[in-house]
Design an enzyme around this catalytic site. Structure first.
Site, PDB file in Angstrom:
ATOM      1  N   ASP A   1       0.842  -1.204   0.000  1.00  0.00           N
ATOM      2  CA  ASP A   1       0.000   0.000   0.000  1.00  0.00           C
ATOM      3  C   ASP A   1       0.871   1.247   0.000  1.00  0.00           C
ATOM      4  O   ASP A   1       2.050   1.220  -0.375  1.00  0.00           O
ATOM      5  CB  ASP A   1      -0.978  -0.073   1.189  1.00  0.00           C
ATOM      6  CG  ASP A   1      -2.306   0.599   0.915  1.00  0.00           C
ATOM      7  OD1 ASP A   1      -2.348   1.842   0.977  1.00  0.00           O
ATOM      8  OD2 ASP A   1      -3.294  -0.094   0.623  1.00  0.00           O
ATOM      9  N   ASP A   2       0.325   2.332   0.464  1.00  0.00           N
ATOM     10  CA  ASP A   2       0.949   3.653   0.440  1.00  0.00           C
ATOM     11  C   ASP A   2       2.326   3.659   1.124  1.00  0.00           C
ATOM     12  O   ASP A   2       2.532   2.947   2.102  1.00  0.00           O
ATOM     13  CB  ASP A   2      -0.009   4.603   1.180  1.00  0.00           C
ATOM     14  CG  ASP A   2       0.300   6.058   0.949  1.00  0.00           C
ATOM     15  OD1 ASP A   2       1.298   6.360   0.286  1.00  0.00           O
ATOM     16  OD2 ASP A   2      -0.490   6.886   1.439  1.00  0.00           O
TER      17      ASP A   2
ATOM     18  N   ARG B   1      -5.802  16.262   3.555  1.00  0.00           N
ATOM     19  CA  ARG B   1      -4.749  15.272   3.767  1.00  0.00           C
ATOM     20  C   ARG B   1      -3.431  15.765   3.143  1.00  0.00           C
ATOM     21  O   ARG B   1      -2.726  15.007   2.504  1.00  0.00           O
ATOM     22  CB  ARG B   1      -5.142  13.916   3.171  1.00  0.00           C
ATOM     23  CG  ARG B   1      -4.550  12.754   3.942  1.00  0.00           C
ATOM     24  CD  ARG B   1      -4.729  11.428   3.205  1.00  0.00           C
ATOM     25  NE  ARG B   1      -4.279  10.320   4.024  1.00  0.00           N
ATOM     26  CZ  ARG B   1      -3.850   9.168   3.541  1.00  0.00           C
ATOM     27  NH1 ARG B   1      -3.809   8.960   2.238  1.00  0.00           N
ATOM     28  NH2 ARG B   1      -3.462   8.206   4.342  1.00  0.00           N
TER      29      ARG B   1
ATOM     30  N   LYS C   1      -4.063  -0.939  -6.844  1.00  0.00           N
ATOM     31  CA  LYS C   1      -5.118  -0.261  -6.074  1.00  0.00           C
ATOM     32  C   LYS C   1      -5.022   1.219  -6.436  1.00  0.00           C
ATOM     33  O   LYS C   1      -4.023   1.873  -6.142  1.00  0.00           O
ATOM     34  CB  LYS C   1      -4.874  -0.482  -4.576  1.00  0.00           C
ATOM     35  CG  LYS C   1      -5.878   0.193  -3.654  1.00  0.00           C
ATOM     36  CD  LYS C   1      -5.600  -0.222  -2.209  1.00  0.00           C
ATOM     37  CE  LYS C   1      -6.416   0.543  -1.197  1.00  0.00           C
ATOM     38  NZ  LYS C   1      -6.021   0.206   0.185  1.00  0.00           N
TER      39      LYS C   1
ATOM     40  N   ASP D   1      -6.168   4.774  -5.925  1.00  0.00           N
ATOM     41  CA  ASP D   1      -6.829   5.507  -4.834  1.00  0.00           C
ATOM     42  C   ASP D   1      -7.074   6.964  -5.217  1.00  0.00           C
ATOM     43  O   ASP D   1      -6.482   7.488  -6.157  1.00  0.00           O
ATOM     44  CB  ASP D   1      -5.933   5.421  -3.586  1.00  0.00           C
ATOM     45  CG  ASP D   1      -6.728   5.446  -2.295  1.00  0.00           C
ATOM     46  OD1 ASP D   1      -7.890   5.890  -2.317  1.00  0.00           O
ATOM     47  OD2 ASP D   1      -6.177   5.029  -1.256  1.00  0.00           O
ATOM     48  N   MET D   2      -7.926   7.645  -4.448  1.00  0.00           N
ATOM     49  CA  MET D   2      -8.245   9.061  -4.674  1.00  0.00           C
ATOM     50  C   MET D   2      -8.753   9.594  -3.343  1.00  0.00           C
ATOM     51  O   MET D   2      -9.891   9.365  -2.974  1.00  0.00           O
ATOM     52  CB  MET D   2      -9.346   9.119  -5.739  1.00  0.00           C
ATOM     53  CG  MET D   2      -9.584  10.464  -6.340  1.00  0.00           C
ATOM     54  SD  MET D   2     -11.039  11.249  -5.620  1.00  0.00           S
ATOM     55  CE  MET D   2     -11.289  12.585  -6.744  1.00  0.00           C
ATOM     56  N   ASN D   3      -7.853  10.279  -2.618  1.00  0.00           N
ATOM     57  CA  ASN D   3      -8.134  10.508  -1.199  1.00  0.00           C
ATOM     58  C   ASN D   3      -8.551  11.912  -0.802  1.00  0.00           C
ATOM     59  O   ASN D   3      -8.303  12.331   0.330  1.00  0.00           O
ATOM     60  CB  ASN D   3      -6.914  10.105  -0.373  1.00  0.00           C
ATOM     61  CG  ASN D   3      -6.898   8.608  -0.140  1.00  0.00           C
ATOM     62  OD1 ASN D   3      -7.958   7.991  -0.011  1.00  0.00           O
ATOM     63  ND2 ASN D   3      -5.728   8.006  -0.115  1.00  0.00           N
TER      64      ASN D   3
ATOM     65  N   ASP E   1     -13.013   2.152   4.267  1.00  0.00           N
ATOM     66  CA  ASP E   1     -11.863   2.072   5.169  1.00  0.00           C
ATOM     67  C   ASP E   1     -12.280   1.516   6.522  1.00  0.00           C
ATOM     68  O   ASP E   1     -11.424   1.233   7.360  1.00  0.00           O
ATOM     69  CB  ASP E   1     -11.242   3.463   5.362  1.00  0.00           C
ATOM     70  CG  ASP E   1     -10.279   3.812   4.240  1.00  0.00           C
ATOM     71  OD1 ASP E   1      -9.880   2.908   3.486  1.00  0.00           O
ATOM     72  OD2 ASP E   1      -9.925   4.999   4.123  1.00  0.00           O
TER      73      ASP E   1
HETATM   74  C1  GLA Z   1      -6.912   5.435   1.657  1.00  0.00           C
HETATM   75  C2  GLA Z   1      -7.343   4.013   1.410  1.00  0.00           C
HETATM   76  C3  GLA Z   1      -6.644   3.100   2.380  1.00  0.00           C
HETATM   77  C4  GLA Z   1      -5.151   3.246   2.233  1.00  0.00           C
HETATM   78  C5  GLA Z   1      -4.757   4.691   2.425  1.00  0.00           C
HETATM   79  C6  GLA Z   1      -3.296   4.910   2.115  1.00  0.00           C
HETATM   80  O1  GLA Z   1      -7.417   5.913   2.843  1.00  0.00           O
HETATM   81  O2  GLA Z   1      -8.722   3.882   1.497  1.00  0.00           O
HETATM   82  O3  GLA Z   1      -7.034   1.760   2.176  1.00  0.00           O
HETATM   83  O4  GLA Z   1      -4.764   2.802   0.954  1.00  0.00           O
HETATM   84  O5  GLA Z   1      -5.506   5.545   1.585  1.00  0.00           O
HETATM   85  O6  GLA Z   1      -2.916   6.212   2.300  1.00  0.00           O
END
Ligand code: GLA
Length: 720
Positions: free
Chosen positions: A356-357, A433, A466, A468-470, A538
């Site tokens: 992940d991140d 964020r 994965k 993502d777009m946060n 999440d």
């Molecule tokens: C989002 C995703 C999480 C994770 C974080 C990483 O919140 O929903 O599952 O990947 O980003 O920063």
């Protein structure tokens, strides 16, 4: 599937269990009917237009207009609004002609449902035009022979000699007048898609997103229900959008008492200038009529989403059981730590390890490096290829997290191109964020994203992404557009994003893409056209997940919903739930883990291994079978139950949030079984006919503490 009766000027759109009647009266397109299937178009004497009411109510306000606009005293919600060169918005759309052809064409620049063979669907195109301004609209209705979903879209073309501005564009469907309730999906981060049922008033109701994403708060979905509709009974009229940006989904009750459902772009954050000769493609909307309750709605939507929205190599493949390191390590990982988790994952049978991140730039915390898609080799102990191959040596595939649409102010990308983010000159660029959003409407930004993500994908054996777009859009405007086009920014962003997704998924067809937006903040049919699964939320707390997955399942099949087992106390709620319950609830979607497997007790590890084996044995039923909700956690003191069914078995899961002393006996009646066949679950000592399981039902067990749960696997041992 689509019949045209030229004498009566009536189009009969006939799906497996629904009909829709359209017709032309005095040049105006009417939608006479939408509901249960009619055998033919014998409706003599039933299609009368009411005339003038009183001087206050023109005939137009009382007629079943298929595309209501601002004209001749129509006072309700408009499907299309245009500000013309003269400065007014009157629009008289009149029938010009139509075409019926087999199959379905893709939409220009936008995702849409599709056909595999021409013969499986018919499409009707109807052309309408306003003589004075040259505003021309083509409506498209696609009827499938085997799917009970009506797909609708429209294009607007400027056939006049002056420019105009399209300010609203909605796909509308009328319902018979009557009393109804509304069902919508309300939410927020970590509590997405909470089912809300409210009485329908006699005015307007709408859910919207202005966020530049379909969003956590409101789903692009609305259903109108006959009063007292249950999971298995009652008429349901529902709609959703094949689009991932801001939207509006509403219902408007006119003076004739007939609700008009509309879904489309959100006029609050959208307008589009159109020069003579230009065409604008509106997103596709999907409409479903179900006479048999909310499960009836889902039973129609799920196969359609699974087979005519999702596409690509992974569409019908068993989805891999994954282990993701996010909640296990957050940003604090090393090669050894990742390998230790992966090794345990491999031992219990996981098939995919997802990093992940935190693997790029200098990202050890969430305040930097988005946009700099350069591997931090120091942190991961060598090249990405080395890490990916080390995972492969354990017998697993390797997957990677990206957040390509974003930029951190503390990044080389931002320092080089501070104008590449959405912003308004002279105003603060509001961070969320610690990040800003790239202006995906700009070609150079699209190309940068495409190239930087592709370069990483080419550099190592990566089988899963994965995406993502946060954060959502705040000053969501493109500095690259002239002032009169700034309101186009959000939609241009979506068109740019879709171009990138189309190109990247075509260039890497073997990669399984999963979309994510802070969990399920962009869970919609638009994203599912490119990525056949979405991270549902999440919030991985099993109790919360029963509600989130309930709401999500109204529209989306379980094969699109990521569901992972995480640690306790849960990181979002602090709640402690038993390991087996976390596994059982995660089996309601694409199963995986999101915890440090290297720190699990032997007992939990053994349970994890059992759960993995069970998912592998039952995944065909759970990912491709029919999903039926048996108990609604929003209504049953939090108790939930659901069932997967295919030709060979039924898998049933039950969950109880709290145990009570001396509980009332409770039964759960199963659904969709072969009544005369015998089903057996040896582990629970059950052998019973389908009829007994559906009528008498399973006994809801007495639990062993809070958050207990049970899975029954009822194999069909004899056929009828
Ligand atoms: C989002 C995703 C999480 C994770 C974080 C990483 O919140 O929903 O599952 O990947 O980003 O920063």
């Amino acid at each position: 599937m689509i019949h045209y009766n030229g004498d009566k000027a009536v189009f009969h759109l006939q799906g497996p269990t629904y009909s829709c009647l359209l017709g032309v009266r005095d040049g105006v397109l009417m939608q006479w009917y939408w509901g249960g299937k009619l055998p033919d178009d014998a409706v003599e004497g039933l299609l009368e237009c009411p005339g003038e009411g009183a001087s206050f109510d023109s005939a137009f306000s009382r007629q079943p207009l298929a595309v209501p606009t601002q004209e001749k005293g129509y006072m309700g919600q408009r499907a299309i609004s245009v500000r013309n060169a003269a400065g007014d918005d009157v629009l008289s759309l009149r029938y010009q002609g139509h075409r019926i052809f087999p199959g379905k064409k893709p939409l220009q620049g936008l995702p849409s449902s599709y056909v595999e063979q021409e013969g499986e669907a018919d499409t009707l195109e109807i052309d309408l035009k306003d003589a004075l301004t040259g505003v021309a609209v083509t409506l498209r209705y696609t009827v499938y022979a085997d799917y009970d979903v009506l797909a609708r879209s429209m294009t607007v073309t400027n056939e006049g000699s002056e420019p105009f501005e399209l300010t609203d564009a909605q796909s509308a469907m009328r319902l018979p007048a009557g009393r109804y309730e509304l069902l919508h999906l309300k939410g927020a981060w970590a509590r997405e898609r909470q089912a809300r049922r409210v009485p329908m008033g006699e005015g307007s109701f709408a859910v919207k997103s202005r966020r530049g994403a379909s969003g956590h708060e409101n789903s692009p979905f609305l259903a109108v229900l006959a009063p007292h509709t249950t999971e298995n009974q009652g008429e349901v009229y529902a709609m959703t959008h094949v689009y991932s940006g801001s939207f509006s989904a509403g219902v408007d009750v006119g003076i004739d008492g007939a609700p008009v459902m509309m879904i489309g772009l959100c006029g609050d954050v959208f307008s589009w200038r159109m020069a003579p000769g230009e065409t604008f493609q509106c997103p596709e909307a999907l409409f479903v009529y179900a006479p048999d309750g909310l499960n009836g709605l889902s039973h129609r939507m799920h196969p359609f989403v699974r087979q005519r929205i999702c596409r690509g190599q992974w569409r019908d493949q068993p989805r891999p059981i994954l282990i993701n390191n996010w909640e296990a390590t957050y940003f604090d990982f090393s090669f050894d730590k990742l390998l230790a988790i992966a090794k345990r994952g491999a031992e219990i049978g996981c098939e995919l390890f997802v990093l992940d991140d935190g693997w790029f730039g200098k990202r050890d915390i969430d305040n930097c490096s988005l946009g700099d898609w350069v591997v931090n080799e120091k942190k991961i102990g060598g090249s990405l290829r080395h890490l990916a191959e080390s995972i492969q040596e354990l017998g697993m595939r390797f997957g990677l997290w990206f957040e390509p649409e974003m930029v951190s102010p503390d990044s080389d990308l931002y320092r080089a191109h501070p104008d590449w983010c959405l912003h308004v000159n002279g105003r603060e660029r509001t961070e969320a964020r610690h990040q800003l959003i790239l202006d995906m409407g700009r070609r150079e930004v699209q190309d940068y994203v495409l190239e930087s993500v592709s370069a990483v994908l080419r550099s190592a054996p990566i089988s899963y992404v994965k995406w993502d777009m946060n954060r959502n859009m705040m000053e969501g405007f493109s500095a690259a557009l002239p002032p009169e086009r700034r309101m186009e920014s959000q939609h241009r962003y979506m068109l740019g994003l879709y171009r990138v997704l189309e190109e990247i998924t075509s260039a890497f067809p073997e990669v399984l893409f999963e979309s994510c937006s802070g969990g399920g903040g962009r869970f919609d049919c638009g994203m599912l056209c490119y990525m056949p699964q979405t991270w549902t939320s999440d919030d991985t707390d099993a109790c919360e997940r029963t509600r989130i997955q309930y709401g999500t399942s109204l529209i989306y099949p379980c094969s699109t919903m990521g569901a992972h087992v995480s640690a306790v106390p849960n990181h979002q709620t602090g709640r402690i739930t038993p390991f087996h319950t976390r596994c059982n609830v995660a089996m309601g979607g694409n199963f995986g883990f999101e915890l440090d497997l290297s720190r699990l007790s032997d007992e939990d590890l053994a349970e994890a291994k059992n759960a993995v084996a069970m998912v592998k044995a039952l995944r065909a039923t759970m990912q491709q079978g029919e999903y039926t909700r048996l108990l609604n956690p929003f209504e049953s003191d939090g108790r939930a139950a659901w069932q997967f069914t295919d030709e060979s078995r039924a898998v049933v899961c039950m969950y109880a949030p709290q145990q009570q002393p001396n509980p009332q006996p409770h039964r759960v009646r199963l659904a969709g079984l072969d009544a005369a066949a015998t089903y057996a679950d040896a582990a629970h000592g059950i052998t019973a006919s389908g009829a007994a399981l559906m009528n008498l039902g399973l006994i809801f067990p007495e639990g062993r503490g809070d958050h207990d749960s049970w899975v029954y696997v009822l194999e069909k041992v004899s056929k009828s």
